[in-house]
Scaffold this active site. Structure first.
Site, PDB file in Angstrom:
ATOM      1  N   ASP A 549      33.008  42.100  44.789  1.00  0.00           N
ATOM      2  CA  ASP A 549      32.887  42.460  43.379  1.00  0.00           C
ATOM      3  C   ASP A 549      31.565  43.176  43.099  1.00  0.00           C
ATOM      4  O   ASP A 549      30.530  42.846  43.679  1.00  0.00           O
ATOM      5  CB  ASP A 549      32.980  41.184  42.528  1.00  0.00           C
ATOM      6  CG  ASP A 549      32.927  41.459  41.044  1.00  0.00           C
ATOM      7  OD1 ASP A 549      33.861  42.068  40.520  1.00  0.00           O
ATOM      8  OD2 ASP A 549      31.916  41.060  40.413  1.00  0.00           O
ATOM      9  N   GLU A 574      34.168  46.993  45.444  1.00  0.00           N
ATOM     10  CA  GLU A 574      34.444  47.584  44.129  1.00  0.00           C
ATOM     11  C   GLU A 574      33.207  48.362  43.684  1.00  0.00           C
ATOM     12  O   GLU A 574      32.298  47.809  43.063  1.00  0.00           O
ATOM     13  CB  GLU A 574      34.784  46.492  43.100  1.00  0.00           C
ATOM     14  CG  GLU A 574      35.084  47.052  41.718  1.00  0.00           C
ATOM     15  CD  GLU A 574      34.769  46.080  40.594  1.00  0.00           C
ATOM     16  OE1 GLU A 574      35.432  46.164  39.548  1.00  0.00           O
ATOM     17  OE2 GLU A 574      33.848  45.249  40.754  1.00  0.00           O
ATOM     18  N   ASP A 657      41.496  44.593  35.839  1.00  0.00           N
ATOM     19  CA  ASP A 657      40.625  45.156  34.813  1.00  0.00           C
ATOM     20  C   ASP A 657      41.327  46.263  34.033  1.00  0.00           C
ATOM     21  O   ASP A 657      41.259  46.306  32.803  1.00  0.00           O
ATOM     22  CB  ASP A 657      39.352  45.725  35.449  1.00  0.00           C
ATOM     23  CG  ASP A 657      38.373  44.644  35.867  1.00  0.00           C
ATOM     24  OD1 ASP A 657      38.210  43.678  35.106  1.00  0.00           O
ATOM     25  OD2 ASP A 657      37.787  44.751  36.957  1.00  0.00           O
TER      26      ASP A 657
END
Length: 770
Positions: A549, A574, A657
């Site tokens: 992340d 990410e 998201d």
């Protein structure tokens, strides 16, 4: 047009903006230069008025018979690069009363259109201030002597956009037992700062005024928004304020006002700032300059020569259909290591990358990974959760029931949600890393779901949040930067430049995440503890790899360290930031964006892939606007990371998201299968969103996965773009698949006997019969 502003005497440029066609050559003033296909650039002439003041002007002759209804333009200072606007919008001079009407011969109001401040801009267009409305003078009739339009004169106030390196942080926390959110604004902007803010109950971003009580120094602004003056911080470093909001609201919307004519907007999308209230999170408004490393082409000569020699050697062995797999894999590994080294030296956005080659025997479907973290090359990932999955409290149990079905559909990897104890129920605000009892289930249920997927022949990725960690205790000054549990760090583990959590570590090696303490990965004890934790989760839980992340927050070299220690089968980071836009429209060339992602991958020494956000954004725009020409870059390659380093590009169209109940960047509705027809037939590693798998889209997605597996398409497959035009895109992959998306016509040709394998709304896939 004349421009008379005593503050700015720098020559400016005039643009006809993209909303309108370029003017014909006879209308273009001398010195005009064409800007792509949507504007012209015109230098302004310098003269003096009757009072001796310097003015900048341009004269444009417009015949009465012109079909144009308006001129749009913006101004730019040549020396500073500063832009000038009219109330946050392009200047607009209407030439007729309505489209197709008569030319102007009298004064008129300019059009009011939604602008940079979104819904609130409708209120602010005629904002307070003595110069807010243009002064209108009765036109004379001198212009009637020729064929031009009759004269008129209007003055407009000019707003100058100035970019400053300040931050504005909004932190949202749930308050126990009160059914309210605690909202805190914090900024380092000095002086008086006023927020214009409101709330909304859905995703339409429609402004509402919450009921009283309101924060101190708050006024209602035209029954549309609240005006709140932020309070000066005691240490003199800026302004802040905190207040409570009812939990029924889904979002907070705001803009900032510094003085009568200075507003701050969201530079990422040009609209109002929006903060979701459904999770504890932070949105940061900032502007920063990215420093580019110097080009060092001389250092790459030897590397390029070595790579070419290796490629030639590999190609010759492929032609001989050599069976010595070990030798071929060694060559492939050397190529990738040299490519990574070349990227670290030569970082130009227009870099020519090395095409990766791999030889696959007809009797083999396995390619040994070049290094740990890159998989076999044939992975297909399913994101095994969405933004609401935590709500049942038994998600691991529910997900386990899907293991055999996902395996039968052709998926090889499932990405599971963040497993640790977390301040936010979704898991992205981790606290005690060794406590794996979360809102998704217990540690025993987690171990069980991993076993079920292993039993179904699939790998499992754990979602690891390494950038930040929520503290459990306050220091003597009341700052939350003391950690508990097995990793009981103190404030030395927090970066020194985190403005909220007062760490004693080094400065951050990336972008700060302002909702939680940012961890200083330069500390040896931090890296040692995190490596031990990752290895423990590999052994204790059985994870096969990681989804990492917010990797923008720390240097990719630390990721390399963690991956070498934990030896994952597959890892993906990410790295998410904004694409490039001009005049509110996405630029065709996104090389700078994909270069940043490639730079991060390179910093990991190629040990991890990254989500191909560039491809997601371009594919999104291409389908939504029927601009399929975007899907080929200037060199005829895919325009995302996919076109530069396909073995490290994890492609996707939706995730927790962008889709689910958040919907921050939802893929164009009804075009999802077109998106999957693209990523599931192309090189790279495709990732499919859970909500799409278990929906009416499943049959078509399953068919596309079946074709990919049947034709052995992998992350390094060769692609040849056949067509990229307004309403159609077509490509051939490995001479085994041909595909097209878009409403336009395309049929494959040539000696190959193509057979239709799948087709649907605006997509079609052909394959070579086996």
């Amino acid at each position: 047009m004349m421009f008379n502003d005593p503050l700015y005497f720098i020559p400016c440029y005039l643009y006809f903006c993209r909303e309108w066609d370029q003017p014909p050559s006879e209308m273009r003033p001398p010195g005009s230069v064409q800007i792509k296909d949507y504007a012209i650039e015109t230098p302004l002439d310098i003269s003096h008025n009757s009072e001796g003041q310097m003015i900048h002007e341009v004269k444009i002759k417009i015949d009465k018979g012109t079909p144009f209804s308006a001129i749009n333009f913006v101004l730019k200072e040549e020396e500073t690069g500063a832009w000038f606007q009219h109330k946050g919008q392009d200047f607009r001079i209407p030439l007729c009363e309505s489209f197709g009407g008569d030319l102007l011969g009298r004064k008129q109001d300019i059009d009011v259109r939604p602008g940079a401040l979104g819904h609130l801009s409708n209120v602010l267009q005629r904002s307070e201030g003595p110069n807010a409305e243009p002064q209108k003078i009765v036109p004379d009739d001198k212009g009637s002597r020729d064929k031009g339009i009759s004269g008129f004169y209007e003055e407009y106030p000019i707003l100058k956009s100035v970019y400053a390196q300040n931050f504005v942080t909004v932190t949202v926390r749930e308050t126990n037992g009160t059914n309210k959110h605690n909202v805190e604004f914090d900024t380092d902007i000095p002086g008086d700062v006023i927020i214009h803010w409101g709330v909304c109950k859905d995703n339409t971003m429609t402004w509402e005024i919450p009921p009283e009580p309101h924060p101190p120094t708050t006024k209602i602004f035209r029954q549309k928004a609240l005006q709140t003056l932020l309070q000066r911080k005691a240490n003199g470093t800026g302004n802040s304020i905190s207040f409570l909001l009812d939990a029924e609201y889904s979002g907070l919307i705001f803009v900032l006002k510094l003085d009568e004519y200075t507003w701050l907007r969201n530079t990422e999308n040009g609209f109002d700032f929006y903060v979701p209230l459904t999770r504890a999170d932070t949105h940061v408004a900032h502007n920063s300059e990215k420093q580019k490393a110097d080009d060092k082409p001389s250092q790459t000569d030897g590397l390029i020569s070595d790579i070419r020699n290796l490629v030639v050697g590999l190609s010759s062995r492929r032609g001989q259909r050599a069976k010595n797999k070990v030798l071929q894999e060694d060559i492939l590994q050397e190529i990738e290591m040299l490519a990574a080294e070349a990227y670290s030296i030569f970082r130009s956005p227009t870099i020519d990358t090395v095409e990766e080659s791999v030889y696959i025997d007809d009797d083999s479907s396995i390619v040994k990974p070049a290094c740990s973290g890159t998989g076999s090359g044939f992975e297909i990932v399913c994101q095994g959760f969405n933004w609401e999955s935590h709500k049942s409290g038994k998600w691991y149990v529910e997900l386990g029931t899907k293991a055999k079905e996902l395996s039968s559909l052709g998926f090889t990897i499932v990405w599971s949600p963040p497993p640790t104890d977390s301040v936010s129920p979704e898991g992205y605000m981790p606290r005690d890393l060794y406590n794996l009892n979360s809102r998704y289930g217990t540690i025993e249920e987690l171990k069980e779901v991993v076993k079920k997927f292993h039993g179904a022949g699939m790998k499992v990725l754990g979602d690891a949040v390494l950038n930040h960690r929520c503290a459990q205790f306050q220091n003597q000054n009341g700052v939350w930067n003391i950690f508990g549990g097995r990793l009981n760090w103190d404030d030395r583990a927090v970066v020194a430049d985190d403005p909220h959590f007062h760490g004693r570590g080094s400065k951050s090696s990336g972008d700060n995440f302002h909702a939680a303490p940012n961890i200083d990965h330069s500390q040896e004890f931090v890296r040692s503890d995190l490596k031990e934790w990752l290895c423990w989760m590999r052994k204790e839980v059985g994870y096969d790899g990681w989804r990492l992340d917010f990797v923008r927050g720390f240097w990719g070299g630390y990721v390399k360290d963690y991956l070498e220690a934990s030896a994952p089968y597959f890892a993906v980071g990410e790295y998410w930031d904004s694409l490039s836009y001009t005049y509110g429209e996405m630029d065709y060339n996104q090389d700078a964006h994909r270069q940043r992602i490639v730079d991060w991958i390179n910093a990991t020494n190629g040990t991890a892939g990254a989500f191909d956000v560039t491809t997601k954004g371009i594919l999104h725009a291409a389908l939504e606007r029927s601009e399929y020409w975007r899907l080929s870059d200037e060199k005829g390659r895919p325009p995302g990371v996919l076109g530069w380093w396909p073995s490290r590009a994890v492609t996707f169209i939706e995730n927790h998201d962008t889709g689910s109940t958040q919907g921050h960047w939802r893929f164009p509705f009804g075009m999802e299968v077109q998106g999957y027809a693209y990523i599931l037939t192309h090189p790279g590693t495709p990732a499919v969103f859970y909500d799409h798998v278990f929906s009416h889209l499943q049959p078509e997605i399953a068919k596309l996965i079946s074709i990919r597996n049947r034709q052995k398409i992998h992350c390094r497959s060769k692609i040849k773009i056949l067509k990229a035009e307004g309403n159609v895109y077509a490509a051939e992959i490995d001479e085994r698949i041909t595909m097209k998306i878009g409403a336009g016509h395309f049929e494959p040709s040539g000696p190959i006997n193509w057979v239709v394998a799948a087709e649907g709304q605006d997509y079609k896939v052909w394959e070579v019969p086996l």
